[in-house]
Design an enzyme around this catalytic site. Structure first.
Site, PDB file in Angstrom:
ATOM      1  N   LYS A   1     -37.980 -55.868 -15.823  1.00  0.00           N
ATOM      2  CA  LYS A   1     -37.132 -56.834 -16.552  1.00  0.00           C
ATOM      3  C   LYS A   1     -35.666 -56.427 -16.458  1.00  0.00           C
ATOM      4  CE  LYS A   1     -35.840 -57.421 -21.433  1.00  0.00           C
ATOM      5  NZ  LYS A   1     -34.870 -56.335 -21.508  1.00  0.00           N
ATOM      6  N   ASN A   2     -35.404 -55.134 -16.634  1.00  0.00           N
ATOM      7  CA  ASN A   2     -34.014 -54.717 -16.711  1.00  0.00           C
ATOM      8  C   ASN A   2     -33.355 -54.525 -15.357  1.00  0.00           C
ATOM      9  OD1 ASN A   2     -34.058 -54.972 -19.432  1.00  0.00           O
ATOM     10  ND2 ASN A   2     -34.395 -52.800 -19.869  1.00  0.00           N
TER      11      ASN A   2
ATOM     12  N   ARG B   1     -28.416 -59.907 -22.829  1.00  0.00           N
ATOM     13  CA  ARG B   1     -27.194 -59.135 -22.570  1.00  0.00           C
ATOM     14  C   ARG B   1     -26.492 -59.566 -21.282  1.00  0.00           C
ATOM     15  NH1 ARG B   1     -25.621 -56.604 -26.664  1.00  0.00           N
ATOM     16  NH2 ARG B   1     -24.549 -55.009 -25.446  1.00  0.00           N
TER      17      ARG B   1
ATOM     18  N   ASP C   1     -31.851 -57.274 -28.205  1.00  0.00           N
ATOM     19  CA  ASP C   1     -32.548 -56.843 -29.410  1.00  0.00           C
ATOM     20  C   ASP C   1     -31.592 -56.236 -30.424  1.00  0.00           C
ATOM     21  OD1 ASP C   1     -35.029 -57.660 -28.519  1.00  0.00           O
ATOM     22  OD2 ASP C   1     -35.192 -55.875 -27.265  1.00  0.00           O
TER      23      ASP C   1
ATOM     24  N   ASP D   1     -36.567 -46.910 -24.463  1.00  0.00           N
ATOM     25  CA  ASP D   1     -37.517 -48.025 -24.476  1.00  0.00           C
ATOM     26  C   ASP D   1     -38.980 -47.557 -24.518  1.00  0.00           C
ATOM     27  OD1 ASP D   1     -35.488 -50.108 -24.212  1.00  0.00           O
ATOM     28  OD2 ASP D   1     -35.172 -49.249 -22.243  1.00  0.00           O
TER      29      ASP D   1
ATOM     30  N   VAL E   1     -30.107 -42.796 -28.427  1.00  0.00           N
ATOM     31  CA  VAL E   1     -29.407 -43.803 -27.606  1.00  0.00           C
ATOM     32  C   VAL E   1     -28.937 -44.984 -28.463  1.00  0.00           C
ATOM     33  CG1 VAL E   1     -29.571 -45.325 -25.592  1.00  0.00           C
ATOM     34  CG2 VAL E   1     -30.734 -43.103 -25.576  1.00  0.00           C
TER      35      VAL E   1
END
Ligand code: EPZ
Length: 435
Positions: free
Chosen positions: A25-26, A95, A119, A306, A328
């Site tokens: 996804k990222n 984002r 999120d 994550d 983080v």
């Protein structure tokens, strides 16, 4: 997607079986943005079927680019005259708009993007992006609605990120590739998804080097052309399904994510008593007995943030006290309430526990948890607050006694490729209740 849809979960004991994960996804959405820089179409394959791809495709279409999605392939044709405004209807959805600034400055010269979302796991400011673009010569203004920027031409600069930010590094890569002259970026993020984006830009014709000490050096070029790339497997999904097996006392085999993306995850789970079988095609984990852990999240190559929420669920199943320190994002334990409601013994602290102090040591932020594992969990009715927390709830519900009802599963569908089918394939009894 129905925003208020829910899942009813009936635990069935240990989860066994195979899961295939798609591309990350990222990474996929960033490649779609990079495609704007080419003067011919780009294609990514192994794209996951997730809401974020649809949202990003919608933004690109609104700018005037053509986007075709078929099976696992996404083709972005950026050749039309583009407009420099991401519509406000995309406010707060993810984002990605902030990453569009650099490419659109090159293509259009003036840009307006709405406020970014993602999120709610901390303040998530965009100051690194704004400062980097200013250093590259853009005039940037932040407004109540978003960010406006203009530049006749971006020029290379020496930039140091205050923290190795994934998005901040991506903004610089996406902006410096076509800038005039050399950009040196210090304290870069070097997450596999960031490196993958750098390699994609290199494939498009960019001149990018990664030097020791987290330093990217980018020599701007005059033009980039479209490229093709198969997106690497999603290491967050892969880890999460391995945990689903371990936390329920079962065994899950995950296809589609290379071992080198999971090194720290595997070594952490090894310390907790997991045993692995690893081949070029799949990774399988099981454990006879789980040991507690002391873990801190960090930028890559550390234990990634994550992975934190599934890990905490696993710690509830390990005999003894575990400590997890989130360094983080300052507010990434909002999901703990639901685990406590399921009977987990977890306490939150604003101190830095289990290791050296982090950036949040004086912040009023509960960013460490102590988990007393080995207590049975019971089913719960809960509302999912964000993507990763949502997946953790599903694992906890699968490991619990009694049924659970989880609302707002759209968070899961934004970030995981066909999670309902994957969990059902592992034997979990789930019913989807439309909202
Ligand atoms: C990316 O977010 C991921 N999102 C996140 O995944 C991931 O958790 C995070 O990187 C860290 O790995 C996407 O790729 C879409 P950062 P990003 O910039 O880029 C601070 C998920 O679940 N910071 O590396 O937004 C920030 O507040 C998501 O898939 C600033 O202070 O993260 C944080 O404390 C959640 N100012 C730290 O840096 C800035 O301008 C790291 O954030 C930018 C960041």
């Amino acid at each position: 997607m129905t925003s208020s849809a829910a899942w009813r979960i009936e635990p069935v004991g240990p989860l066994f079986g195979d899961v295939s994960v798609r591309g990350s996804k990222n990474a996929v959405t960033k490649h779609m943005v990079a495609a704007l820089l080419g003067d011919t179409p780009s294609q990514v394959t192994n794209a996951p079927q997730i809401g974020d791809v649809e949202i990003t495709a919608g933004m690109l279409r609104a700018l005037g680019a053509e986007v075709a999605i078929a099976e696992d392939a996404v083709v972005v044709d950026p050749q039309a005259d583009l407009v420099g405004e991401v519509p406000v209807s995309f406010t707060g959805l993810n984002r990605i708009p902030i990453l569009m600034l650099g490419p659109l400055l090159h293509r259009v010269g003036h840009v307006t993007v709405p406020l970014v979302g993602g999120d709610r796991i901390g303040a998530r400011p965009v100051d690194f992006h704004v400062s980097a673009l200013r250093a590259l010569g853009a005039e940037v203004e932040t407004t109540a609605e978003g960010v406006e920027a203009k530049a006749a031409r971006l020029r290379g600069a020496r930039i140091r990120l205050p923290y190795p930010s994934v998005g901040g590094t991506e903004t610089v890569l996406l902006s410096a590739a076509l800038a005039e002259g050399r950009t040196v970026l210090e304290n870069s993020a070097i997450e596999p998804e960031v490196i993958e984006l750098a390699l994609f830009l290199q494939r498009m014709g960019a001149r990018i080097e990664l030097r020791p000490d987290r330093r990217f050096v980018i020599e701007g070029v005059e033009r980039l052309s479209g490229a093709s790339h198969r997106i690497g497997g999603d290491r967050i999904e892969a880890f999460s399904y391995l945990i689903a097996g371990l936390a329920t006392g079962g065994r899950v085999r995950v296809y589609g994510c290379a071992q080198d993306r999971l090194v720290t995850a595997i070594s952490t789970l090894h310390r907790m008593g997991a045993r692995f079988e690893i081949t070029d095609d799949w990774i399988e984990a099981r454990a006879d007995k789980l040991e507690p852990a002391v873990v801190q999240t960090h930028p890559h190559p550390g234990f990634m943030t994550d992975w934190q929420s599934p890990l905490v669920v696993l710690c509830t199943q390990a005999d003894g006290m575990s400590v997890v320190h989130e360094t983080v994002f300052e507010d990434r334990f909002a999901y703990i309430d639901a685990l406590q409601a399921m009977g987990a013994e977890i306490e939150l602290f604003d101190a830095c526990l289990g290791g050296p102090g982090c950036r949040f040591h004086e912040a009023d932020a509960r960013h460490s948890v102590v988990i007393r594992g080995g207590r049975p969990l019971h089913g719960v009715e809960a509302t999912i607050p964000d993507i990763r927390a949502g997946f953790a709830y599903v694992i906890a519900a699968a490991a619990a006694e009694g049924s659970s009802l989880l609302h707002d599963v759209h968070h899961l569908e934004r970030g995981y490729s066909r999670p309902f089918e994957s969990f059902a394939g592992l034997g979990l009894q789930i019913t989807r209740i439309a909202g």
